[in-house]
Design a protein around this motif. Structure first.
Motif, PDB file in Angstrom:
ATOM      1  N   GLY A 302       3.271  -9.080  21.041  1.00 56.17           N
ATOM      2  CA  GLY A 302       1.910  -9.441  21.395  1.00 56.17           C
ATOM      3  C   GLY A 302       0.890  -8.336  21.182  1.00 56.17           C
ATOM      4  N   GLU A 303       1.331  -7.191  20.708  1.00 49.65           N
ATOM      5  CA  GLU A 303       0.416  -6.084  20.449  1.00 49.65           C
ATOM      6  C   GLU A 303      -0.136  -6.178  19.033  1.00 49.65           C
ATOM      7  OE1 GLU A 303      -0.439  -3.993  22.781  1.00 49.65           O
ATOM      8  OE2 GLU A 303       0.981  -4.817  24.256  1.00 49.65           O
ATOM      9  N   GLN A 304      -1.137  -5.346  18.747  1.00 50.41           N
ATOM     10  CA  GLN A 304      -1.699  -5.312  17.406  1.00 50.41           C
ATOM     11  C   GLN A 304      -0.699  -4.700  16.422  1.00 50.41           C
ATOM     12  OE1 GLN A 304      -5.453  -3.268  17.528  1.00 50.41           O
ATOM     13  NE2 GLN A 304      -6.562  -5.053  18.319  1.00 50.41           N
ATOM     14  N   GLY A 305      -0.722  -5.199  15.209  1.00 50.56           N
ATOM     15  CA  GLY A 305       0.180  -4.676  14.197  1.00 50.56           C
ATOM     16  C   GLY A 305      -0.050  -5.350  12.865  1.00 50.56           C
ATOM     17  N   THR A 306       0.740  -4.951  11.882  1.00 54.38           N
ATOM     18  CA  THR A 306       0.600  -5.520  10.542  1.00 54.38           C
ATOM     19  C   THR A 306       1.971  -5.896   9.989  1.00 54.38           C
ATOM     20  OG1 THR A 306       0.738  -3.324   9.519  1.00 54.38           O
ATOM     21  CG2 THR A 306      -1.462  -4.172  10.027  1.00 54.38           C
ATOM     22  N   ILE A 307       1.958  -6.936   9.165  1.00 55.39           N
ATOM     23  CA  ILE A 307       3.142  -7.343   8.395  1.00 55.39           C
ATOM     24  C   ILE A 307       2.747  -7.230   6.930  1.00 55.39           C
ATOM     25  CG2 ILE A 307       4.761  -9.188   7.882  1.00 55.39           C
ATOM     26  CD1 ILE A 307       4.159 -10.339  10.649  1.00 55.39           C
ATOM     27  N   THR A 308       3.528  -6.488   6.171  1.00 57.64           N
ATOM     28  CA  THR A 308       3.204  -6.254   4.763  1.00 57.64           C
ATOM     29  C   THR A 308       4.308  -6.807   3.886  1.00 57.64           C
ATOM     30  OG1 THR A 308       2.007  -4.231   5.342  1.00 57.64           O
ATOM     31  CG2 THR A 308       2.604  -4.536   3.030  1.00 57.64           C
ATOM     32  N   LEU A 309       3.927  -7.694   2.962  1.00 57.87           N
ATOM     33  CA  LEU A 309       4.856  -8.221   1.965  1.00 57.87           C
ATOM     34  C   LEU A 309       4.582  -7.519   0.644  1.00 57.87           C
ATOM     35  CD1 LEU A 309       4.805 -10.468   4.210  1.00 57.87           C
ATOM     36  CD2 LEU A 309       5.364 -12.095   2.399  1.00 57.87           C
ATOM     37  N   LYS A 310       5.562  -6.798   0.138  1.00 59.01           N
ATOM     38  CA  LYS A 310       5.396  -6.029  -1.089  1.00 59.01           C
ATOM     39  C   LYS A 310       6.440  -6.454  -2.110  1.00 59.01           C
ATOM     40  CE  LYS A 310       5.208  -1.260  -2.817  1.00 59.01           C
ATOM     41  NZ  LYS A 310       5.318   0.173  -2.455  1.00 59.01           N
TER      42      LYS A 310
END
Length: 390
Positions: A302-310
Motif C-alpha cells: 500500500g505504499e508508494q512505489g514503481t513497477i518497471t517492465l523492461k
C-alpha cells in the motif's frame, strides 16, 4: 510457520539422521576391522613362533604341532625373508608370472613393501640376535572385504534413497498436476454460467442506459472474467503459441493494471522502438505478467512505489524484467518462491508463481527466475523467451 519451512526442517532432520547412521556404521565397522586385524596379528605371531621352532628343530623335536600351525594358515598372505632380505618361504599369494624367477622377483618386492610398512614380525634364531627371519604378512581377503564393505553399503543405501526420493517427488508432482488441472477446469466450468449471465445483463444495460460511462468499464471487467475462465480451461492442455508482438501484449497488460491499481503505484515501461515477435499464447502469458504485477503491488504494502517492465533482446533471445520497489525476498526463500503452496501473504494459496513457472517453461519453453532481490529495496523477476524468426 509456513509448511515450506517445516519441509526444510524435516529434510535437515533426515540428513542429520543419515549422517549419524553413516558415522555409526563406519565406527562399528572400523572397530570390527581393528579386532580382526589384531586377531590376525596374534595368529601371525603364533605362526612366526612355529617357523622359529621349525628352523631350530633337531632330530629329537616333535614337529607335528609346528607343522599343523604352519599349514593351518590358509587365509593370511605371508612372506618369510631372511636376514639378507631373500625370500625363504611364502604362501596364500596370488602371483601371475610366466616363470619361477619372475614369481620370486614379485614376491620379494611384495615382501619388502610389507617390511617398509612395518607389517612384519622379526624372529631371532640365535641368542646373539645376528641371524633372524622377518615374517611379513598382509591383510587377509576377509579383512579387506570387511574394510570396504561399509562404504559399498553406504553407497547402495544412498543410491536407493536418491531413487526413492526422486520417485516420490515425481509421483507427488504428477498428483499435484492432476489436482491443479482438475481444479482449473472445474473453476472454468463453474464460472461459465454466471459470466454468460453477466454478459447478457451488460448488453441490457447498454440498451437501457446508452450514455452511461461506467457500463463500458463493466463490460471490460466481464470480458476479463471471460478471459480468466478461458485461461483456467486451458490448464492441463497444450496451447498452441502463435507469433505475437510481445510489446503490444505487454501494453494491454499495463493499461489494464494501471486502471485498477492504486495511484500510489506507477507502472513504467522500457521497451525497444520496434516490434519484438515471440511465439506466445496470449491469454496465458498475459496472466503471467498480471500475476507478477499483482505480487509486486502486494510487496509494496500500500505504499508508494514503481513497477518497471523492461524488454531487452539478442539475436535469439528476448529478456523481460519485471522490477518492483517492494519489500524484497529473503535469500532463504528465493529458491522456494516457485514451489506450490509457498506464500508470504496472510491470505494466499501460493499457486500463482508456480503456475506462472509452468506456463513459461512448459508451454512456452522459456525460463523464469528471480534475477535479483534485496530486502527492503525490491525484486526483479526475469523471463527468457526464444525469439521468433520468420
Amino acid at each position: 510457520m509456513q509448511w515450506t519451512d517445516r519441509i526444510r526442517q524435516v529434510k535437515i532432520i533426515l540428513v542429520v539422521m543419515a549422517i549419524v547412521i553413516a558415522v555409526a556404521s563406519l565406527v562399528v565397522s572400523h572397530s570390527m576391522t581393528r579386532d580382526l586385524e589384531a586377531q590376525e596379528r596374534s595368529r601371525m605371531e603364533v605362526w612366526a613362533e612355529a617357523m622359529r621352532s621349525l628352523n631350530q628343530a633337531d632330530e629329537n623335536t616333535d614337529l607335528n604341532l609346528v607343522l599343523k600351525v604352519i599349514n593351518d594358515n590358509n587365509t593370511i598372505p605371508v612372506i618369510v625373508l631372511d636376514s639378507n632380505g631373500k625370500v625363504t618361504d611364502f604362501r596364500n599369494l596370488s602371483i601371475n608370472a610366466s616363470s619361477r624367477a619372475d614369481s620370486l622377483t614379485k614376491v620379494t618386492r611384495i615382501g619388502h613393501e610389507l617390511l617398509a610398512r612395518k607389517r612384519n614380525i622379526r624372529i631371532f634364531l640365535e641368542e646373539r640376535h645376528r641371524d633372524y627371519i622377518d615374517v611379513c604378512y598382509d591383510e587377509s581377503l576377509m579383512l579387506k572385504r570387511l574394510s570396504w564393505y561399509p562404504y559399498v553399503q553406504l553407497g547402495v543405501v544412498l543410491l536407493f534413497v536418491v531413487v526413492a526420493i526422486f520417485a516420490l517427488l515425481t509421483s507427488k508432482r504428477a498428483e499435484q498436476n492432476k489436482v491443479w488441472v482438475g481444479l482449473s477446469k472445474e473453476t472454468a466450468h463453474q464460472l461459465g454460467t454466471p459470466i454468460s449471465s453477466l454478459i447478457a445483463w451488460v448488453e441490457i444495460l447498454k440498451e437501457t442506459y446508452p450514455d452511461d460511462t461506467l457500463i463500458p468499464e463493466m463490460d471490460k471487467d466481464v470480458k476479463r472474467l471471460q478471459l480468466i475462465a478461458d485461461r483456467f480451461s486451458k490448464i492441463g492442455s497444450v496451447p498452441a503459441p502463435v507469433p505475437t508482438d510481445l510489446l503490444e501484449l505487454l501494453g494491454h497488460v499495463v493499461d489494464y493494471m494501471d486502471r485498477r491499481t492504486s495511484k500510489k503505484v506507477k507502472i513504467l515501461t522500457d521497451f525497444p522502438a520496434h516490434q519484438v515477435i515471440v511465439d506466445l499464447n496470449g491469454s496465458l502469458f498475459e496472466w503471467v505478467i498480471e500475476n507478477l504485477c499483482k505480487n509486486a503491488v502486494d510487496a509494496m504494502g500500500g505504499e508508494q512505489g514503481t513497477i518497471t517492465l523492461k524488454v531487452e533482446e539478442t539475436d535469439t533471445w528476448v529478456y523481460l524484467d519485471v522490477n518492483d520497489t517492494g519489500k524484497g525476498i529473503r535469500k532463504r526463500n528465493i529458491n522456494n518462491v516457485f514451489r506450490p503452496g509457498f506464500t508470504t501473504k496472510k491470505r494466499g494459496w501460493g499457486l500463482g508463481l508456480s503456475l506462472a513457472k509452468r506456463i513459461v517453461e512448459e508451454y512456452h519453453h522459456g525460463r523464469i527466475y528471480v534475477k535479483e532481490s534485496v530486502v527492503g529495496k525490491g525484486t526483479t523477476f526475469r523471463i527468457e523467451l526464444r525469439k521468433c524468426h520468420a
